[in-house]
Design a protein around this motif. Sequence first.
Motif, short mmCIF file in Angstrom:
data_model
loop_
_atom_site.label_atom_id
_atom_site.label_comp_id
_atom_site.label_asym_id
_atom_site.label_seq_id
_atom_site.Cartn_x
_atom_site.Cartn_y
_atom_site.Cartn_z
N ASP A 161 0.83 -1.22 0.00
CA ASP A 161 0.00 0.00 0.00
C ASP A 161 0.86 1.26 0.00
O ASP A 161 0.56 2.24 0.69
CB ASP A 161 -0.94 0.02 1.21
CG ASP A 161 -1.90 -1.15 1.22
OD1 ASP A 161 -2.26 -1.62 0.12
OD2 ASP A 161 -2.28 -1.61 2.32
N GLU A 176 -3.30 -7.17 4.53
CA GLU A 176 -3.88 -8.10 3.56
C GLU A 176 -3.64 -7.57 2.15
O GLU A 176 -3.73 -6.37 1.91
CB GLU A 176 -5.38 -8.25 3.79
CG GLU A 176 -5.73 -9.10 4.99
CD GLU A 176 -5.41 -10.56 4.75
OE1 GLU A 176 -5.69 -11.10 3.67
OE2 GLU A 176 -4.86 -11.17 5.68
N ALA A 177 -3.35 -8.46 1.22
CA ALA A 177 -3.12 -8.07 -0.17
C ALA A 177 -3.86 -9.01 -1.09
O ALA A 177 -4.17 -10.15 -0.72
CB ALA A 177 -1.62 -8.11 -0.48
N GLU A 178 -4.16 -8.52 -2.29
CA GLU A 178 -4.80 -9.38 -3.28
C GLU A 178 -3.85 -10.47 -3.74
O GLU A 178 -4.24 -11.61 -3.96
CB GLU A 178 -5.26 -8.55 -4.47
CG GLU A 178 -6.41 -7.63 -4.16
CD GLU A 178 -6.84 -6.83 -5.36
OE1 GLU A 178 -6.60 -7.27 -6.51
OE2 GLU A 178 -7.41 -5.75 -5.16
N VAL A 179 -2.55 -10.09 -3.91
CA VAL A 179 -1.54 -11.03 -4.37
C VAL A 179 -0.25 -10.75 -3.61
O VAL A 179 0.12 -9.60 -3.39
CB VAL A 179 -1.28 -10.88 -5.89
CG1 VAL A 179 -0.24 -11.87 -6.36
CG2 VAL A 179 -2.55 -11.04 -6.69
N TYR A 180 0.44 -11.82 -3.23
CA TYR A 180 1.76 -11.73 -2.61
C TYR A 180 2.78 -12.31 -3.59
O TYR A 180 2.62 -13.43 -4.06
CB TYR A 180 1.82 -12.55 -1.31
CG TYR A 180 0.86 -12.08 -0.25
CD1 TYR A 180 1.22 -11.08 0.63
CD2 TYR A 180 -0.40 -12.66 -0.12
CE1 TYR A 180 0.35 -10.65 1.62
CE2 TYR A 180 -1.27 -12.24 0.86
CZ TYR A 180 -0.89 -11.23 1.72
OH TYR A 180 -1.76 -10.81 2.70
N TYR A 181 3.81 -11.53 -3.93
CA TYR A 181 4.86 -11.98 -4.85
C TYR A 181 6.13 -12.26 -4.05
O TYR A 181 6.60 -11.40 -3.32
CB TYR A 181 5.15 -10.91 -5.90
CG TYR A 181 3.98 -10.61 -6.79
CD1 TYR A 181 3.65 -11.47 -7.83
CD2 TYR A 181 3.21 -9.47 -6.61
CE1 TYR A 181 2.57 -11.20 -8.66
CE2 TYR A 181 2.14 -9.19 -7.42
CZ TYR A 181 1.82 -10.06 -8.45
OH TYR A 181 0.76 -9.79 -9.27
N ASN A 183 -3.81 -19.37 -2.34
CA ASN A 183 -4.53 -18.90 -3.53
C ASN A 183 -4.15 -17.47 -3.95
O ASN A 183 -4.53 -17.03 -5.03
CB ASN A 183 -6.04 -19.01 -3.32
CG ASN A 183 -6.51 -18.19 -2.13
OD1 ASN A 183 -5.74 -17.89 -1.23
ND2 ASN A 183 -7.78 -17.85 -2.13
N ARG A 184 -3.40 -16.75 -3.11
CA ARG A 184 -2.99 -15.37 -3.44
C ARG A 184 -1.47 -15.23 -3.44
O ARG A 184 -0.95 -14.13 -3.39
CB ARG A 184 -3.59 -14.38 -2.44
CG ARG A 184 -5.10 -14.33 -2.53
CD ARG A 184 -5.68 -13.32 -1.60
NE ARG A 184 -5.66 -13.86 -0.23
CZ ARG A 184 -5.53 -13.13 0.85
NH1 ARG A 184 -5.38 -11.84 0.77
NH2 ARG A 184 -5.53 -13.70 2.03
N HIS A 185 -0.77 -16.33 -3.55
CA HIS A 185 0.70 -16.32 -3.46
C HIS A 185 1.31 -16.73 -4.79
O HIS A 185 1.09 -17.84 -5.26
CB HIS A 185 1.13 -17.28 -2.35
CG HIS A 185 2.60 -17.28 -2.12
ND1 HIS A 185 3.24 -18.33 -1.50
CD2 HIS A 185 3.57 -16.40 -2.42
CE1 HIS A 185 4.54 -18.08 -1.43
NE2 HIS A 185 4.76 -16.92 -1.99
#
Length: 106
Positions: A7, A31-36, A49-51
């Motif tokens: 953010d 919280e994030a939509e996607v973690y890279y 599911n978001r990693h």
Amino acid sequence: MWTCLADGRFLFEVGSRSEGTFLRFYDEIPEAEVYYTDDFKVYDWLPFNRHVKGARGKAKTNRNEGRHSILKDKLAGLRRKTKAYSRSALMLCGSIALLTVKNNWI
């Protein structure tokens, strides 16, 4: 040390690259939509599911890696085999915080 861009904020946790340090840091990450991430084992704690990990995840971590590189360049405490810094974790946190403010990473 662990670092994260979330953010528009730069977050960090000083400590070893252990699972315990990561879990302390994980509690601070919003919280994030996607973690890279790369393929480091402790990232298995992130929601499956978001990693995105591996080569695809590593390609998206350039900004964070760039900031980490600047920290290692500017702060002697993050370089290996040096006597040019205080061994106090509090002093290292303060130095990182000052560099963060100086570079407008807030």
